[in-house]
Design a protein around this motif. Structure first.
Motif, mmCIF file in Angstrom:
data_model
loop_
_atom_site.group_PDB
_atom_site.id
_atom_site.type_symbol
_atom_site.label_atom_id
_atom_site.label_comp_id
_atom_site.label_asym_id
_atom_site.label_seq_id
_atom_site.Cartn_x
_atom_site.Cartn_y
_atom_site.Cartn_z
ATOM 1 N N GLU A 294 0.811 -1.217 0.000
ATOM 2 C CA GLU A 294 0.000 0.000 0.000
ATOM 3 C C GLU A 294 0.841 1.261 0.000
ATOM 4 N N ALA A 295 1.959 1.265 0.740
ATOM 5 C CA ALA A 295 2.738 2.492 0.896
ATOM 6 C C ALA A 295 3.858 2.638 -0.121
ATOM 7 N N VAL A 296 4.399 1.524 -0.618
ATOM 8 C CA VAL A 296 5.578 1.583 -1.479
ATOM 9 C C VAL A 296 5.236 1.311 -2.936
ATOM 10 N N VAL A 297 4.433 0.271 -3.192
ATOM 11 C CA VAL A 297 4.201 -0.173 -4.569
ATOM 12 C C VAL A 297 3.014 0.533 -5.215
ATOM 13 N N GLU A 298 1.883 0.527 -4.532
ATOM 14 C CA GLU A 298 0.647 1.034 -5.135
ATOM 15 C C GLU A 298 0.717 2.486 -5.615
ATOM 16 N N PRO A 299 1.277 3.413 -4.813
ATOM 17 C CA PRO A 299 1.230 4.816 -5.257
ATOM 18 C C PRO A 299 1.804 5.021 -6.653
ATOM 19 N N PHE A 300 2.925 4.372 -6.951
ATOM 20 C CA PHE A 300 3.513 4.568 -8.281
ATOM 21 C C PHE A 300 2.703 3.863 -9.361
ATOM 22 N N LEU A 301 2.238 2.637 -9.090
ATOM 23 C CA LEU A 301 1.461 1.921 -10.095
ATOM 24 C C LEU A 301 0.175 2.671 -10.436
ATOM 25 N N VAL A 302 -0.461 3.269 -9.426
ATOM 26 C CA VAL A 302 -1.679 4.043 -9.675
ATOM 27 C C VAL A 302 -1.345 5.312 -10.443
ATOM 28 N N ARG A 303 -0.282 5.994 -10.024
ATOM 29 C CA ARG A 303 0.089 7.247 -10.691
ATOM 30 C C ARG A 303 0.508 7.003 -12.133
ATOM 31 N N ALA A 304 1.103 5.848 -12.410
ATOM 32 C CA ALA A 304 1.530 5.520 -13.766
ATOM 33 C C ALA A 304 0.381 4.997 -14.624
ATOM 34 N N GLY A 305 -0.811 4.861 -14.023
ATOM 35 C CA GLY A 305 -1.960 4.403 -14.787
ATOM 36 C C GLY A 305 -1.956 2.912 -15.072
ATOM 37 N N LEU A 306 -1.207 2.143 -14.276
ATOM 38 C CA LEU A 306 -1.131 0.708 -14.486
ATOM 39 C C LEU A 306 -2.104 -0.056 -13.590
ATOM 40 N N LEU A 307 -2.515 0.580 -12.516
ATOM 41 C CA LEU A 307 -3.391 -0.056 -11.542
ATOM 42 C C LEU A 307 -4.379 0.991 -11.047
ATOM 43 N N SER A 308 -5.569 0.562 -10.698
ATOM 44 C CA SER A 308 -6.547 1.481 -10.109
ATOM 45 C C SER A 308 -7.111 0.859 -8.850
ATOM 46 N N ARG A 309 -7.506 1.729 -7.925
ATOM 47 C CA ARG A 309 -8.091 1.273 -6.669
ATOM 48 C C ARG A 309 -9.585 1.532 -6.706
ATOM 49 N N THR A 310 -10.367 0.507 -6.464
ATOM 50 C CA THR A 310 -11.818 0.625 -6.465
ATOM 51 C C THR A 310 -12.346 0.156 -5.118
ATOM 52 N N PRO A 311 -13.619 0.445 -4.802
ATOM 53 C CA PRO A 311 -14.176 -0.043 -3.531
ATOM 54 C C PRO A 311 -14.110 -1.562 -3.391
ATOM 55 N N ARG A 312 -14.059 -2.271 -4.504
ATOM 56 C CA ARG A 312 -14.029 -3.737 -4.446
ATOM 57 C C ARG A 312 -12.609 -4.288 -4.414
ATOM 58 N N GLY A 313 -11.621 -3.451 -4.687
ATOM 59 C CA GLY A 313 -10.240 -3.915 -4.666
ATOM 60 C C GLY A 313 -9.412 -3.311 -5.776
ATOM 61 N N ARG A 314 -8.216 -3.875 -5.979
ATOM 62 C CA ARG A 314 -7.278 -3.368 -6.983
ATOM 63 C C ARG A 314 -7.581 -3.979 -8.346
ATOM 64 N N VAL A 315 -7.538 -3.139 -9.387
ATOM 65 C CA VAL A 315 -7.873 -3.581 -10.741
ATOM 66 C C VAL A 315 -6.778 -3.111 -11.690
ATOM 67 N N ALA A 316 -6.324 -4.007 -12.558
ATOM 68 C CA ALA A 316 -5.347 -3.638 -13.582
ATOM 69 C C ALA A 316 -6.035 -2.854 -14.694
ATOM 70 N N THR A 317 -5.415 -1.770 -15.125
ATOM 71 C CA THR A 317 -5.947 -0.978 -16.230
ATOM 72 C C THR A 317 -5.512 -1.594 -17.562
ATOM 73 N N ARG A 318 -6.038 -1.046 -18.647
ATOM 74 C CA ARG A 318 -5.625 -1.521 -19.978
ATOM 75 C C ARG A 318 -4.110 -1.352 -20.138
ATOM 76 N N ARG A 319 -3.600 -0.233 -19.659
ATOM 77 C CA ARG A 319 -2.153 -0.008 -19.766
ATOM 78 C C ARG A 319 -1.372 -1.025 -18.931
ATOM 79 N N GLY A 320 -1.944 -1.423 -17.792
ATOM 80 C CA GLY A 320 -1.304 -2.430 -16.967
ATOM 81 C C GLY A 320 -1.235 -3.775 -17.656
ATOM 82 N N TRP A 321 -2.324 -4.154 -18.324
ATOM 83 C CA TRP A 321 -2.322 -5.398 -19.101
ATOM 84 C C TRP A 321 -1.243 -5.333 -20.185
ATOM 85 N N GLU A 322 -1.196 -4.213 -20.881
ATOM 86 C CA GLU A 322 -0.222 -4.075 -21.966
ATOM 87 C C GLU A 322 1.203 -4.162 -21.434
ATOM 88 N N HIS A 323 1.443 -3.612 -20.232
ATOM 89 C CA HIS A 323 2.790 -3.631 -19.681
ATOM 90 C C HIS A 323 3.245 -5.057 -19.381
#
Length: 332
Positions: A294-323
């Protein structure tokens, strides 16, 4: 052979670390708005011959909060006393620090949101009226003795501004919110550091390091030193090939993701079909603590548009799949 560094080598390493820190606001790269605000604050205090208002520096790690505190003291030509919130666990710890300050001294408290609550309450009076109350004795016979303090400027740094209690936050005369750096600013940081280290890096290599530094000067300087080490050991010039080879060795990819970042992203995509997946489940799947994710990994992945945080949990974005290089299922 002893594993300890010789005094000369240790001094050289400390010299490198100190040399990479800018000494004045003019030398500081990036954060242009914050620099202008600080310049006005410090110049006004100098003209009026008073201590500047207390300063709160808020932002993610590695953006220059400690360096700016040193610059504030240098610009005022006053000594700097450094401590941290976790080191102040009792009101007595803070009282000892405050009572030892000289007139005009700058007190820097890193991670100020982690101070003990009793110390925070003592700090309220110290910041406003430059005095504290010392309790002498115990029980019914305890008495409060006021202690006058020398005027000082408090510079607090925090990565979690929301955890600061409102009474403490309101006592800072100026709050600076530090932003992530863009690639051009990081290129200037790398070029400056390379010059101070006496390491010649090609322009393409500088851009490559800046692009993998996650918007953070501390990471840029760290990657530069690893490239310098690689070139020194292998006898290669600081060209883009050396940069690629060094950063590949240290598992830093073209987007700045390291091994753990990629493991988390791949776990969401491969094991959980792109999500959503809960934080604790994700942490167990990669063998790390939930706090680290939560403190080290997620902030960058979310800011880079690779991961998103939703009320149900973490979800990979289209860009995350492509990466990850895994085709997105038709159902998604």
């Amino acid at each position: 052979m002893s594993g300890e560094l010789s005094p000369q080598v240790a001094a050289n390493e400390l010299g490198f670390e100190g040399a990479l820190r800018p000494a004045t606001l003019d030398e500081f790269v990036g954060q242009s708005k914050v620099r202008r605000q600080l310049r006005l604050l410090l110049d006004a205090a100098t003209i009026q011959q008073r201590t500047p208002d207390h300063i709160l520096l808020a932002g993610p790690p590695g953006l220059g909060k400690t360096t700016l505190s040193m610059i504030v003291a240098a610009e005022l030509d006053k000594p700097l006393h450094q401590t941290s919130g976790p080191a102040i666990q009792h009101a007595g710890d803070l009282a000892a620090v405050l009572s030892a300050l000289t007139p005009g001294e700058v007190l820097f408290i890193d991670e100020i949101h982690r101070m003990a609550r009793s110390a925070e309450e003592m700090l309220y009076l110290a910041m406003e009226d430059f005095k504290i109350d010392i309790m002498v004795g115990k029980g019914a016979g305890a008495t409060s003795i006021p202690l006058e303090l020398a005027p000082f400027t408090l510079v607090g740094a925090t990565t979690r501004a929301g955890l600061l209690p409102n009474p403490l936050r309101d006592r800072f005369g100026f709050t600076a919110h530090l932003e992530f750096y863009d690639e051009d600013e990081l290129s200037h940081v790398v070029q400056r550091a390379a010059g101070l280290l006496g390491f010649d890096v090609a322009a393409a290599g500088v851009s490559e390091i800046a692009g993998r530094s996650r918007g953070t000067p501390r990471i840029a300087n760290r990657l530069l030193r690893r490239v310098r080490d690689y070139s020194l050991v292998h006898g290669t010039p600081g060209d883009v090939e050396a940069v690629h080879a060094a950063l590949t060795l240290y598992d830093v990819d073209a987007h700045g993701l390291d091994r753990l970042d990629r493991e988390v992203l791949r776990a969401v995509v491969e094991r959980f079909g792109g999500g959503p997946v809960g934080l604790s489940t994700l942490a167990v799947s990669v063998g790390e603590e939930a706090e680290t994710i939560e403190a080290v990994v997620e902030p960058f992945l979310v800011r880079a548009g690779l991961l998103s945080r939703t009320p149900r949990g973490r979800v990979a974005t289209r860009r995350g799949w492509e990466h990850t290089g895994i085709p997105i299922p038709d159902a998604l």
